[in-house]
Design a protein around this motif. Sequence first.
Motif, short mmCIF file in Angstrom:
data_model
loop_
_atom_site.label_atom_id
_atom_site.label_comp_id
_atom_site.label_asym_id
_atom_site.label_seq_id
_atom_site.Cartn_x
_atom_site.Cartn_y
_atom_site.Cartn_z
N PHE A 1 -19.43 16.43 -2.62
CA PHE A 1 -20.73 16.41 -3.30
C PHE A 1 -21.84 15.93 -2.39
O PHE A 1 -22.96 16.39 -2.47
CB PHE A 1 -20.67 15.52 -4.54
N ALA B 1 -25.15 17.96 -2.29
CA ALA B 1 -26.37 17.36 -2.80
C ALA B 1 -27.45 17.33 -1.75
O ALA B 1 -28.60 17.67 -1.99
CB ALA B 1 -26.07 15.95 -3.30
N THR C 1 -32.27 14.43 -4.84
CA THR C 1 -31.77 13.20 -4.20
C THR C 1 -32.91 12.25 -3.89
O THR C 1 -32.73 11.03 -3.95
CB THR C 1 -30.98 13.53 -2.92
N TRP D 1 -33.47 10.39 -7.04
CA TRP D 1 -32.43 9.38 -7.26
C TRP D 1 -32.71 8.14 -6.43
O TRP D 1 -32.58 7.01 -6.91
CB TRP D 1 -31.06 9.95 -6.89
N ASN E 1 -24.07 10.57 -9.98
CA ASN E 1 -24.26 11.45 -8.83
C ASN E 1 -24.76 10.68 -7.62
O ASN E 1 -24.36 10.97 -6.48
CB ASN E 1 -25.22 12.58 -9.19
N ARG F 1 -13.01 12.99 -4.49
CA ARG F 1 -13.43 13.83 -5.62
C ARG F 1 -12.22 14.68 -5.99
O ARG F 1 -11.95 15.69 -5.33
CB ARG F 1 -14.59 14.74 -5.26
N THR G 1 -17.49 17.35 -8.73
CA THR G 1 -18.39 17.07 -7.62
C THR G 1 -19.82 16.82 -8.08
O THR G 1 -20.66 16.45 -7.27
CB THR G 1 -18.39 18.25 -6.63
N ARG G 2 -20.06 17.02 -9.36
CA ARG G 2 -21.41 16.79 -9.88
C ARG G 2 -21.31 16.53 -11.38
O ARG G 2 -20.54 17.19 -12.10
CB ARG G 2 -22.30 18.01 -9.62
N TYR G 3 -22.09 15.59 -11.85
CA TYR G 3 -22.12 15.26 -13.28
C TYR G 3 -23.41 15.79 -13.90
O TYR G 3 -24.48 15.69 -13.32
CB TYR G 3 -22.01 13.74 -13.49
#
Length: 731
Positions: free
Chosen positions: A11, A15, A23, A26, A127, A138, A142-144
């Motif tokens: 991920f 990402a 990102t 985030w 994430n 993982r 790999t992503r929520y």
Amino acid sequence: MKLCYLLLLPFSVAAQSSFPAETARWREQAQAVTIIRDEWGVPHIYGRTDADAVFGLLYAQGEDNYWQVEESVIKKLGRMAELYGEKELGSDANMALRQTAEQARRAYQRGSAPFRKLCEAAAAGLNYYLLTHPQVPRRLLTRYEPWHVLLYAGPDGTTHGITAGERRRLGLGGSGGPGEGAEGWAQQQESGSNAVALAPAKSASGHSLLLINPHVGFFGDNQRYEAHLVSEQGLNASGFAMLGQFWIWSGFTATTAWAHTNTAADGDDVYLENFDHPRDSTLYRYGRGYRTAVTWTDTLAYRTPTGLQRRAFRFRRTHHGPVIAQRGRTLLTIRHATPDFGGVAWQAWRMSKAATLGEFQAALRMRQLPTNTMYADARGNIAYWHGNAVPRRDPRFNWMNPVDGSTSATEWRGRHRLRQLVHLLNPASNWLQNCNSTPYQAAGAASPAAARYPAYLAYDPQTFRALEALRQLEATGPLTADGLRQLAFSPRLSMYAAWLPQVLAAYEREATRQPALRGELQAVADTLRRWNYCSAVGSRATTLAYAWGRQYSSHINQRFASSVPYFAPAIAPYLHGTSLPVPDSVALALLRAGTKDLTQRYGTPWVAWGDVNRLQRIHSSGSQEKFADDKPSLPVGAFTGGAGSLFAFATRPEVGQQRQYGVGGNTYVAVVELGPRVRAQSVVNFGQSADPNSPHYFDQALLYAGYQLKQAWFYREDVLALAKRTYHPGE
């Protein structure tokens, strides 16, 4: 094939290369979040907004137990077979039938803007944890996505008598039900909770007190995660969340405290559906004609040594719900009052921000929860609501059993209003208790009368735990917070206090006729006769009683068909009755068999309970790690909740092991005092972190096994004074 390859990329790579703007957001949000870990590793999470606090909570959950967070989401997505192979296809098929992913997506899309923002913050927190921890494996995800926090399987009909065999006829596994027979009944008794509220008149300090005490499994996605969330938007709640979820499920604020217990207020029903049309298998009988079922096919993947294989499953649903089992030629569907988790999540969030009884009741009026609720506040109020999301039904039917799906008489008529549910507010007793038990004795003599309510509002029995709570609350004067702690850890076994004298009397009568019995069992009988019915680490009588209880469980498992539901009247005397429901000959035979079993296992029946009953932490379910006698463990004096132990501790014997290790029971215990400044103490069964290298992997276990609590810090000055680490997510 290329798409599958891209989805399997780490991920952090995906990402950074595909979502640079995301990102950046985030990282910006992470700077608005401060996590302070106290001396026990509990995260106190401060954010500018509610969403910031949620971001920090899911990030902290990733730090402490990412493996289980991922496992929980994988399970509810119906993708376990991709990890563990064909054996999990039944579980995955059950999720596909329930359409858990579609339900969660719809719940997220239907939610308000503030609710969606919280879901998005939760996904972002996980994430961002993966982004900043590229070394974390993982296994599948790999992503929520924001809707992942709303995944929910719902009940599988076990409490309405559906068996695993009936599900297997359709290729389905279970999804959170307690199993069948003696094992299922025991799980039902252990998988509950205790909650006690004391009004100022019952409190030595003159302040309201609340006991929060869930009983669930020690491993898997039911684990309790202690946390404290604070924002500049009025959020200030401490307690526990479930892994993968963003709200405090049970806990306290500066002025309120609440706890939940499992309920038999009936929030789901099973229907008998007849697909008997001579020409069209999609038609099911309704009224004088037929209706058409919805049918679809899902293809599920499962892991094999040579790669992923796929199997197609054909599903159908009626207007009542999905077809989950087959009984003879009849199909069974299930309908649940809260089919998606969006309403549950939003209601739970609103409860965690309620500062007064009025605000708390406003949240309860959403009527989404599948649980009971106990409440106390700083103004001296105590309250209890039995159930929350409960459909209105025709009371002529026995809704514990599957009902006829072909008649309009069994259709629901909306939901009961909050005031129509069994509830109590500030009872004359000045105390309230619920131990997965009938609400009609929740406040002793001040309890409501059952005759005022439809039976389906409270199918709950009077459990032995509730009998013990009532005995103590009625016999004592005002309690201190420490007195409430002692009640929470009470080891007295009310089942044995009721039944054992009858076993010993049976022994005396039989020994008079068969003098040879005295040589075999006299010492055992004398030991049990001197026992105070309290389990303890050094008690040999506790071990003897446990051995009798195991034999008793086997006896009733043979006595009843596995399809008898836990709440059925037929089984109640055998699980909760105050008179031992077996003849003298059986009671004595069980004592002889239990004593023989101990002798075969240990070479002697004189075994201290703490040498048998142990607490050991292993990796979560799904791994190959097993309990082992040669690994460190702690003796625990507690006993199973089904026998009346308020400190519930259920163990599982392992093949080849002499000891038995805890798998469920008390997982989070908190005593909250709601004075001018809220004060609380708490403990979890292991520790905050699932990392064996962390100092917080097993550090609370000594407190737990010693019947002690730690301080649950609430005010920032206290948190800062004892801070062991302060950081922003990603640092």
